[in-house]
Structures are given as structure tokens and as C-alpha cells.
Motif scaffolding. Structure first.
Motif, PDB file in Angstrom:
ATOM      1  N   GLN A 111       0.805  -0.840   0.095  1.00 39.30           N
ATOM      2  CA  GLN A 111       0.318   0.005   0.278  1.00 39.30           C
ATOM      3  C   GLN A 111       0.408   1.227  -0.292  1.00 39.30           C
ATOM      4  OE1 GLN A 111      -2.309   0.083   3.356  1.00 39.30           O
ATOM      5  NE2 GLN A 111      -1.225   0.404   4.746  1.00 39.30           N
ATOM      6  N   VAL A 112       0.119   2.111  -0.870  1.00 36.88           N
ATOM      7  CA  VAL A 112       0.991   4.164  -0.086  1.00 36.88           C
ATOM      8  C   VAL A 112       0.651   4.964   0.634  1.00 36.88           C
ATOM      9  CG1 VAL A 112       1.677   5.300  -2.354  1.00 36.88           C
ATOM     10  CG2 VAL A 112       1.368   3.049  -3.143  1.00 36.88           C
ATOM     11  N   SER A 113       0.449   5.258   1.104  1.00 35.74           N
ATOM     12  CA  SER A 113      -0.137   6.579   2.043  1.00 35.74           C
ATOM     13  C   SER A 113      -0.748   7.803   1.225  1.00 35.74           C
ATOM     14  CB  SER A 113       1.334   6.732   3.317  1.00 35.74           C
ATOM     15  OG  SER A 113       0.775   7.169   4.100  1.00 35.74           O
ATOM     16  N   LEU A 114      -1.768   7.843   1.342  1.00 34.52           N
ATOM     17  CA  LEU A 114      -2.151   8.612   0.560  1.00 34.52           C
ATOM     18  C   LEU A 114      -3.086   9.193   1.185  1.00 34.52           C
ATOM     19  CD1 LEU A 114      -2.159   7.569  -3.194  1.00 34.52           C
ATOM     20  CD2 LEU A 114      -0.800   8.582  -2.290  1.00 34.52           C
ATOM     21  N   PRO A 115      -3.642  10.788   0.800  1.00 39.25           N
ATOM     22  CA  PRO A 115      -4.083  11.532   2.246  1.00 39.25           C
ATOM     23  C   PRO A 115      -5.364  11.170   2.091  1.00 39.25           C
ATOM     24  CG  PRO A 115      -3.433  12.974   0.244  1.00 39.25           C
ATOM     25  CD  PRO A 115      -2.777  11.665   0.373  1.00 39.25           C
ATOM     26  N   ALA A 116      -6.845  11.694   2.725  1.00 37.80           N
ATOM     27  CA  ALA A 116      -8.456  11.002   2.319  1.00 37.80           C
ATOM     28  C   ALA A 116      -8.889  12.483   0.833  1.00 37.80           C
ATOM     29  CB  ALA A 116      -8.767  11.067   2.859  1.00 37.80           C
ATOM     30  N   LEU A 117      -9.666  11.684   0.564  1.00 37.50           N
ATOM     31  CA  LEU A 117     -10.008  12.719  -0.800  1.00 37.50           C
ATOM     32  C   LEU A 117     -11.149  13.849  -0.198  1.00 37.50           C
ATOM     33  CD1 LEU A 117      -9.961  11.314  -4.459  1.00 37.50           C
ATOM     34  CD2 LEU A 117      -8.572  12.513  -3.273  1.00 37.50           C
ATOM     35  N   GLU A 118     -11.961  12.892   1.021  1.00 35.00           N
ATOM     36  CA  GLU A 118     -13.263  12.834   1.557  1.00 35.00           C
ATOM     37  C   GLU A 118     -13.073  13.159   2.472  1.00 35.00           C
ATOM     38  OE1 GLU A 118     -17.214  12.229  -1.515  1.00 35.00           O
ATOM     39  OE2 GLU A 118     -15.353  10.938  -1.557  1.00 35.00           O
ATOM     40  N   PRO A 119     -12.828  13.953   3.812  1.00 29.87           N
ATOM     41  CA  PRO A 119     -12.982  13.814   4.924  1.00 29.87           C
ATOM     42  C   PRO A 119     -13.742  13.250   5.531  1.00 29.87           C
ATOM     43  CG  PRO A 119     -11.198  14.859   4.656  1.00 29.87           C
ATOM     44  CD  PRO A 119     -12.127  15.099   3.227  1.00 29.87           C
ATOM     45  N   ILE A 120     -14.286  12.571   6.567  1.00 27.00           N
ATOM     46  CA  ILE A 120     -15.311  12.434   7.310  1.00 27.00           C
ATOM     47  C   ILE A 120     -15.041  13.606   8.520  1.00 27.00           C
ATOM     48  CG2 ILE A 120     -16.920  11.544   8.892  1.00 27.00           C
ATOM     49  CD1 ILE A 120     -15.640   9.062   6.983  1.00 27.00           C
TER      50      ILE A 120
END
Length: 269
Positions: free
Chosen positions: A133-142
Motif C-alpha cells: 500500500q501507498v500512504s495517501l491523503p483522504a479525498l473526502e474527509p469525514i
């Protein structure tokens, strides 16, 4: 959308196996809960308790279908640990109540395989995927309040389910319908799975990473009502525990519907 790490072929194939197991359960216990003496791993009485288990099987069926077509690991990760814990609980219930099962039947062989195989397979595939897996930021944060609500309600369900598994008399002694110890423990597994799904969603913290698990939040309430209404004469509809349970499932459905908003393409592509 090209982002994140892909779902590997072994995991995708195992999701297909889970669809097969789920379909087999739906064709038996969901559709014909009155026939468990011939079509299921053990005879479940009263019939309404079989119907309730059938409602849970139907509520998770869309999850594994969606997982089969999702392309990104980040979008299916939310279901892995709830699946590992749930299948482990059902396996433990099988061993504890071995004498209650029709162990020579094909139905039991299917049941046993569906809970013996998933824990080690899901665990091995989880760590295989994590290495890729690759560490990536959330697109639509809750939003934080929603994450807190998910975690709080999820913990309540998880604690209730674990306690009912360890002490099934908590479930059998005072309920809106008769429940055996085996059925209580099998149901407790579903309650734990639902709770852990919400905790897992709070942990993921992004709409696109939780949508695949949302049918398990949205569908239990309507499916439970439909299944119980089929055998309404076996249910004490005014029982306080039933009312409290339906209120909790209603809250869960509302959370699921709120989280379901947005672009589902980001969860499948």
C-alpha cells in the motif's frame, strides 16, 4: 482515478468466494428460515431467530459484490478486520456448540468452510496488501463529529456483542422472542461485526474509504423488520429490549445514509 494501491488478484478472488458463501446462506436461511432442519447447518427454533440471522446475511451481501469490482485497496480495507473477527466468532460458536450441528450434512460442510477458511486467509491477504500500500491523503474527509458518532455507536455494539457471546444468557433470558445459546452467540457475532465496521470507518476517516461497507449500516433495520414481520406471532413487539435494539439500528441506518452521500465512483475506481 489512478490513486492508491490496487486490490490484488488473490484478494479479489477471495471476495468472490465470500459472495458464494453469502449467496448460499441467503438462498437458505434468508429466503426459507422455516426450513433450517433441511437446508441449514443446524435446526433453528423459533423460526423468527433464523429469519433474523438471514436478515444479517442479506445486509452484507452487497459489500462483497462491491468489493469484487473495486479497484483500490484503500476502498475495501474497511471491511477486512470486521470480517476476520466476525468469522472467528462464528467459528468459536461452532466449536462450543458442536453437538447442535448436523455435522454429516452438506449444509454444515458449507457453513464450516465459510468460517474456518476466512480468518487465516483474510489475515494473510491483509498483510500482503499492507506491504504494497501507498500512504495517501483522504479525498473526502469525514467530519470529526461524525467520526466520534461512528466510534461511540460502534463501541456500544461491539461491547454488547462480545458480552452476549461470553454470556449468552444475557441474550436468552429476557428477550422479545425465544433464543437458544447457539443462536445468541451466532447473532452476537453479527453485532460485533457491525460495531467493528463502524469503528473501522471512523479509523479510515474518509467517505470514499467507507462507502463499500455502508450497506451493512443501512440495510439491517429494514431487513430485520421485514424478516420479523414474516413471523410476527413469535415476536413480543412491545418488549423494551426490542425497542432499544430497533432505535440503535435506526441510528446506524441514519449514519449510513449520511455517509452514503457523494460520488461513489471514487470508492470503486
Amino acid at each position: 482515478m489512478n490513486y492508491g494501491s490496487s486490490v490484488t488478484l488473490p484478494l479479489r478472488l477471495w471476495f468472490g468466494a465470500e459472495v458464494f458463501f453469502g449467496l448460499a446462506a441467503i438462498l437458505s436461511i434468508t429466503i426459507a428460515p422455516q426450513d433450517t432442519a433441511s437446508n441449514f447447518a443446524w435446526t433453528i427454533k423459533p423460526t423468527v431467530t433464523a429469519a433474523i440471522l438471514g436478515a444479517f446475511y442479506a445486509s452484507v451481501a452487497p459489500i462483497f459484490v462491491l468489493a469484487m469490482v473495486a479497484r483500490r485497496w484503500e476502498m475495501v480495507r474497511v471491511i477486512i478486520w470486521p470480517a476476520i473477527v466476525f468469522t472467528s466468532i462464528e467459528l468459536a460458536a461452532t466449536w462450543i456448540h458442536w453437538d447442535k450441528f448436523r455435522v454429516e450434512s452438506d449444509s454444515f460442510a458449507l457453513w464450516y468452510a465459510s468460517y474456518l477458511l476466512p480468518p487465516p486467509i483474510f489475515l494473510a491477504l491483509f498483510f500482503y496488501q499492507v506491504r504494497r500500500q501507498v500512504s495517501l491523503p483522504a479525498l473526502e474527509p469525514i467530519a470529526k463529529p461524525m467520526r466520534i458518532a461512528l466510534c461511540a455507536l460502534g463501541c456500544l455494539f461491539t461491547i454488547e456483542g462480545l458480552y452476549s457471546f461470553v454470556r449468552p444468557e444475557h441474550f436468552t433470558a429476557n428477550h422479545a422472542f425465544d433464543v437458544t445459546a447457539l443462536t445468541a452467540r451466532a447473532t452476537a457475532g453479527w453485532i460485533v461485526a457491525l460495531g467493528l465496521m463502524m469503528v473501522s470507518m471512523a479509523w479510515e476517516g474518509a467517505h470514499e474509504r467507507v462507502r463499500i461497507g455502508l450497506p451493512f449500516l443501512i440495510l439491517p433495520l429494514p431487513l430485520l423488520l421485514v424478516q420479523m414481520s414474516r413471523f410476527a406471532d413469535e415476536v413480543d413487539w412491545s418488549h423494551p429490549r426490542l425497542i432499544a435494539a430497533l432505535v440503535m439500528f435506526a441510528a446506524t441506518s441514519l449514519l449510513g445514509l449520511w455517509l452514503a452521500r457523494g460520488n461513489w465512483r471514487t470508492s470503486l475506481s
